[in-house]
Design a protein around this motif. Structure first.
Motif, PDB file in Angstrom:
ATOM      1  N   GLU A   5      20.644   3.517  -4.968  1.00  0.00           N
ATOM      2  CA  GLU A   5      22.056   3.801  -4.755  1.00  0.00           C
ATOM      3  C   GLU A   5      22.459   5.030  -5.557  1.00  0.00           C
ATOM      4  OE1 GLU A   5      26.174   1.297  -4.578  1.00  0.00           O
ATOM      5  OE2 GLU A   5      24.859   0.887  -6.277  1.00  0.00           O
ATOM      6  N   LYS A   6      23.138   5.947  -4.898  1.00  0.00           N
ATOM      7  CA  LYS A   6      23.654   7.165  -5.539  1.00  0.00           C
ATOM      8  C   LYS A   6      25.142   7.256  -5.257  1.00  0.00           C
ATOM      9  CE  LYS A   6      19.503   8.751  -6.606  1.00  0.00           C
ATOM     10  NZ  LYS A   6      18.992   8.882  -7.913  1.00  0.00           N
ATOM     11  N   PHE A   7      25.834   8.014  -6.082  1.00  0.00           N
ATOM     12  CA  PHE A   7      27.274   8.191  -5.940  1.00  0.00           C
ATOM     13  C   PHE A   7      27.558   9.672  -5.743  1.00  0.00           C
ATOM     14  CE2 PHE A   7      26.345   4.488  -8.450  1.00  0.00           C
ATOM     15  CZ  PHE A   7      27.061   3.508  -7.775  1.00  0.00           C
ATOM     16  N   ILE A   8      28.285   9.989  -4.680  1.00  0.00           N
ATOM     17  CA  ILE A   8      28.576  11.382  -4.361  1.00  0.00           C
ATOM     18  C   ILE A   8      30.066  11.583  -4.137  1.00  0.00           C
ATOM     19  CG2 ILE A   8      26.296  11.827  -3.380  1.00  0.00           C
ATOM     20  CD1 ILE A   8      27.629  11.627  -0.582  1.00  0.00           C
ATOM     21  N   ALA A  49      34.980   9.915  -2.353  1.00  0.00           N
ATOM     22  CA  ALA A  49      33.828   9.501  -3.143  1.00  0.00           C
ATOM     23  C   ALA A  49      33.125   8.378  -2.386  1.00  0.00           C
ATOM     24  CB  ALA A  49      34.267   9.021  -4.522  1.00  0.00           C
ATOM     25  N   TYR A  50      31.798   8.447  -2.347  1.00  0.00           N
ATOM     26  CA  TYR A  50      31.002   7.487  -1.605  1.00  0.00           C
ATOM     27  C   TYR A  50      29.859   6.945  -2.451  1.00  0.00           C
ATOM     28  CZ  TYR A  50      33.069   9.728   2.511  1.00  0.00           C
ATOM     29  OH  TYR A  50      33.940  10.245   3.433  1.00  0.00           O
ATOM     30  N   SER A  51      29.442   5.748  -2.116  1.00  0.00           N
ATOM     31  CA  SER A  51      28.180   5.193  -2.571  1.00  0.00           C
ATOM     32  C   SER A  51      27.247   5.299  -1.375  1.00  0.00           C
ATOM     33  CB  SER A  51      28.375   3.726  -2.964  1.00  0.00           C
ATOM     34  OG  SER A  51      27.138   3.075  -3.059  1.00  0.00           O
ATOM     35  N   VAL A  52      26.045   5.826  -1.571  1.00  0.00           N
ATOM     36  CA  VAL A  52      25.083   5.979  -0.470  1.00  0.00           C
ATOM     37  C   VAL A  52      23.721   5.446  -0.899  1.00  0.00           C
ATOM     38  CG1 VAL A  52      26.227   7.974   0.576  1.00  0.00           C
ATOM     39  CG2 VAL A  52      24.493   8.340  -1.150  1.00  0.00           C
ATOM     40  N   GLN A  53      22.937   5.050   0.092  1.00  0.00           N
ATOM     41  CA  GLN A  53      21.552   4.649  -0.147  1.00  0.00           C
ATOM     42  C   GLN A  53      20.680   5.871   0.113  1.00  0.00           C
ATOM     43  OE1 GLN A  53      20.471   1.573  -1.272  1.00  0.00           O
ATOM     44  NE2 GLN A  53      22.665   1.245  -1.558  1.00  0.00           N
ATOM     45  N   VAL A  54      19.809   6.198  -0.833  1.00  0.00           N
ATOM     46  CA  VAL A  54      18.949   7.372  -0.710  1.00  0.00           C
ATOM     47  C   VAL A  54      17.490   6.926  -0.687  1.00  0.00           C
ATOM     48  CG1 VAL A  54      18.237   9.546  -1.773  1.00  0.00           C
ATOM     49  CG2 VAL A  54      20.620   8.823  -1.909  1.00  0.00           C
ATOM     50  N   ASP A  55      16.767   7.377   0.330  1.00  0.00           N
ATOM     51  CA  ASP A  55      15.322   7.149   0.410  1.00  0.00           C
ATOM     52  C   ASP A  55      14.669   8.098  -0.584  1.00  0.00           C
ATOM     53  OD1 ASP A  55      12.592   7.334   1.016  1.00  0.00           O
ATOM     54  OD2 ASP A  55      12.934   6.930   3.144  1.00  0.00           O
ATOM     55  N   GLU A  56      14.048   7.560  -1.598  1.00  0.00           N
ATOM     56  CA  GLU A  56      13.460   8.383  -2.671  1.00  0.00           C
ATOM     57  C   GLU A  56      12.355   9.313  -2.172  1.00  0.00           C
ATOM     58  OE1 GLU A  56      14.553   8.685  -5.718  1.00  0.00           O
ATOM     59  OE2 GLU A  56      16.076   7.141  -5.523  1.00  0.00           O
ATOM     60  N   GLU A  57      11.673   8.936  -1.108  1.00  0.00           N
ATOM     61  CA  GLU A  57      10.573   9.754  -0.601  1.00  0.00           C
ATOM     62  C   GLU A  57      11.066  10.932   0.241  1.00  0.00           C
ATOM     63  OE1 GLU A  57       7.852   7.165   1.414  1.00  0.00           O
ATOM     64  OE2 GLU A  57       7.668   5.865  -0.331  1.00  0.00           O
ATOM     65  N   SER A  58      12.000  10.667   1.153  1.00  0.00           N
ATOM     66  CA  SER A  58      12.448  11.716   2.081  1.00  0.00           C
ATOM     67  C   SER A  58      13.734  12.405   1.642  1.00  0.00           C
ATOM     68  CB  SER A  58      12.654  11.125   3.479  1.00  0.00           C
ATOM     69  OG  SER A  58      13.769  10.245   3.475  1.00  0.00           O
ATOM     70  N   GLY A  59      14.528  11.724   0.797  1.00  0.00           N
ATOM     71  CA  GLY A  59      15.814  12.274   0.381  1.00  0.00           C
ATOM     72  C   GLY A  59      16.943  11.989   1.367  1.00  0.00           C
ATOM     73  N   ASP A  60      16.630  11.253   2.447  1.00  0.00           N
ATOM     74  CA  ASP A  60      17.649  10.926   3.448  1.00  0.00           C
ATOM     75  C   ASP A  60      18.690   9.980   2.875  1.00  0.00           C
ATOM     76  OD1 ASP A  60      16.361  12.474   5.338  1.00  0.00           O
ATOM     77  OD2 ASP A  60      15.306  10.774   6.244  1.00  0.00           O
ATOM     78  N   MET A  61      19.963  10.258   3.182  1.00  0.00           N
ATOM     79  CA  MET A  61      21.061   9.411   2.743  1.00  0.00           C
ATOM     80  C   MET A  61      21.550   8.565   3.915  1.00  0.00           C
ATOM     81  SD  MET A  61      23.405  11.656   0.186  1.00  0.00           S
ATOM     82  CE  MET A  61      23.195  13.301   0.814  1.00  0.00           C
ATOM     83  N   THR A  62      21.758   7.263   3.666  1.00  0.00           N
ATOM     84  CA  THR A  62      22.250   6.347   4.692  1.00  0.00           C
ATOM     85  C   THR A  62      23.291   5.406   4.098  1.00  0.00           C
ATOM     86  OG1 THR A  62      20.516   4.720   4.237  1.00  0.00           O
ATOM     87  CG2 THR A  62      20.046   6.345   5.953  1.00  0.00           C
TER      88      THR A  62
END
Length: 79
Positions: A5-8, A49-62
């Motif tokens: 989880e990341k915050f942007i 402001a959003y909380s997003v799920q980030v794939d650590e391998e590809s960097g894709d945010m979902t």
């Protein structure tokens, strides 16, 4: 696929009459993201402001989850 989880924070601006996102800023936690968005709200047509799920391998945010918004913003879930 490892998700984290990341915050942007995304400011929004008008470009040729369309609402477009500006430069994304990362925050360390939800409270920091809300504080950054609040501070930026006076300088932009919209900020969210959003909380997003980030794939650590590809960097894709979902899975963006809205934490707070000010003014005009775009719906990231519609993209």
């Amino acid at each position: 696929m490892a998700l984290s989880e990341k915050f942007i924070v995304l400011p929004f601006k008008k470009n040729r009459g369309n609402l477009v996102p500006g430069e994304m800023r990362q925050a360390s936690n939800a409270a920091a993201a809300e504080k950054i968005a609040t501070a930026m709200s006076a300088r932009h047509i919209g900020v969210a402001a959003y909380s997003v799920q980030v794939d650590e391998e590809s960097g894709d945010m979902t899975s963006p989850r809205l934490l707070i918004q000010f003014g005009e913003t775009a719906d990231l879930n519609a993209a």
